[in-house]
Design a protein around this motif. Sequence first.
Motif, PDB file in Angstrom:
ATOM      1  N   LEU A   1       0.863  -1.178   0.000  1.00  0.00           N
ATOM      2  CA  LEU A   1       0.000   0.000   0.000  1.00  0.00           C
ATOM      3  C   LEU A   1       0.900   1.230   0.000  1.00  0.00           C
ATOM      4  O   LEU A   1       1.683   1.430   0.936  1.00  0.00           O
ATOM      5  CB  LEU A   1      -0.914  -0.002   1.232  1.00  0.00           C
ATOM      6  N   ARG A   2       0.810   2.037  -1.055  1.00  0.00           N
ATOM      7  CA  ARG A   2       1.682   3.201  -1.201  1.00  0.00           C
ATOM      8  C   ARG A   2       0.880   4.484  -1.000  1.00  0.00           C
ATOM      9  O   ARG A   2      -0.193   4.649  -1.584  1.00  0.00           O
ATOM     10  CB  ARG A   2       2.346   3.201  -2.573  1.00  0.00           C
ATOM     11  N   PHE A   3       1.430   5.374  -0.193  1.00  0.00           N
ATOM     12  CA  PHE A   3       0.779   6.658   0.059  1.00  0.00           C
ATOM     13  C   PHE A   3       1.830   7.660   0.546  1.00  0.00           C
ATOM     14  O   PHE A   3       2.704   7.330   1.341  1.00  0.00           O
ATOM     15  CB  PHE A   3      -0.332   6.525   1.111  1.00  0.00           C
ATOM     16  N   ALA A   4       1.783   8.849  -0.012  1.00  0.00           N
ATOM     17  CA  ALA A   4       2.626   9.963   0.446  1.00  0.00           C
ATOM     18  C   ALA A   4       4.090   9.569   0.628  1.00  0.00           C
ATOM     19  O   ALA A   4       4.701   9.837   1.664  1.00  0.00           O
ATOM     20  CB  ALA A   4       2.074  10.540   1.759  1.00  0.00           C
ATOM     21  N   ASN A   5       4.678   8.884  -0.360  1.00  0.00           N
ATOM     22  CA  ASN A   5       6.083   8.462  -0.327  1.00  0.00           C
ATOM     23  C   ASN A   5       6.363   7.354   0.686  1.00  0.00           C
ATOM     24  O   ASN A   5       7.524   7.070   0.982  1.00  0.00           O
ATOM     25  CB  ASN A   5       7.017   9.656  -0.050  1.00  0.00           C
ATOM     26  N   TRP A   6       5.323   6.734   1.210  1.00  0.00           N
ATOM     27  CA  TRP A   6       5.491   5.605   2.120  1.00  0.00           C
ATOM     28  C   TRP A   6       4.983   4.345   1.442  1.00  0.00           C
ATOM     29  O   TRP A   6       4.058   4.393   0.629  1.00  0.00           O
ATOM     30  CB  TRP A   6       4.714   5.822   3.416  1.00  0.00           C
ATOM     31  N   SER A   7       5.573   3.197   1.807  1.00  0.00           N
ATOM     32  CA  SER A   7       5.122   1.899   1.310  1.00  0.00           C
ATOM     33  C   SER A   7       4.888   0.983   2.508  1.00  0.00           C
ATOM     34  O   SER A   7       5.805   0.731   3.293  1.00  0.00           O
ATOM     35  CB  SER A   7       6.167   1.268   0.382  1.00  0.00           C
ATOM     36  N   LEU A   8       3.656   0.503   2.629  1.00  0.00           N
ATOM     37  CA  LEU A   8       3.297  -0.389   3.726  1.00  0.00           C
ATOM     38  C   LEU A   8       3.166  -1.796   3.170  1.00  0.00           C
ATOM     39  O   LEU A   8       2.253  -2.083   2.389  1.00  0.00           O
ATOM     40  CB  LEU A   8       1.981   0.069   4.366  1.00  0.00           C
TER      41      LEU A   8
END
Length: 244
Positions: free
Chosen positions: A141-148
Amino acid sequence: MSTLPTHIAVLDDESDITQLLASYFGGHGFRVSQLHTRSALMDLMADDTPQLVLLDLGLPGDDGFAIARQLREHWHCGLVIVTGRGDPVDKVVGLEVGADDYVTKPFDLRELLARVKAVLRRIAPPASSNTVAPEPARNILRFANWSLDTAARRLLDAQGEEVPLTTGEFDLLCALATHPGRVLSRDFLLEHTRGRDGGPFDRTIDVQIGRLRRKVEADPNNPQIIKSVRGAGYILVPRVEAGA
């Protein structure tokens, strides 16, 4: 093929408490180590690391919060604080240093068992078998330059570096990221991440949101990723893209 019993450690200076918990949890299939000092716990962690620690804060001449912090810094295990210190400030601090749950004495043994099982479920690795199966595709899950990475339970920054999260922090961020753009109530998040309802003074979610913001926000005091909705709950604002 039989499996080894789940190993939990009970650290409390009162032997009647450790014996009670050892007897009760032992009767439910757990292997229990009874400990009364920090040094005994550290020796056990080095030689026979348990899957979960039940930690009393009121150890004579020692700082229970420091022990909790030490466990979080060096071992991946469940941590449930079981203590007579029921002040809300103590609970907030306990969760701040990384406890997965906080239970006050006197406690109901059945409730404590349920909470321990809930923590163990959250931290359990995927079940293995004797057959070699193809590695499952990761769900990122990618959001705001983060990857979970929900399969590996890892949070990666824009450079691919892992940012350590506690079990509770990961579960909370995962709940928010799988419901982007929706306001999630504290009760929903507590049920989703801990399998229980919260009372009117339960600040577990607020504490973990504060910790998450310090890890994912450029300015935790002016959050742009995880925002509060007054009287309603929290919302993950950025768009979330899923991929392998």
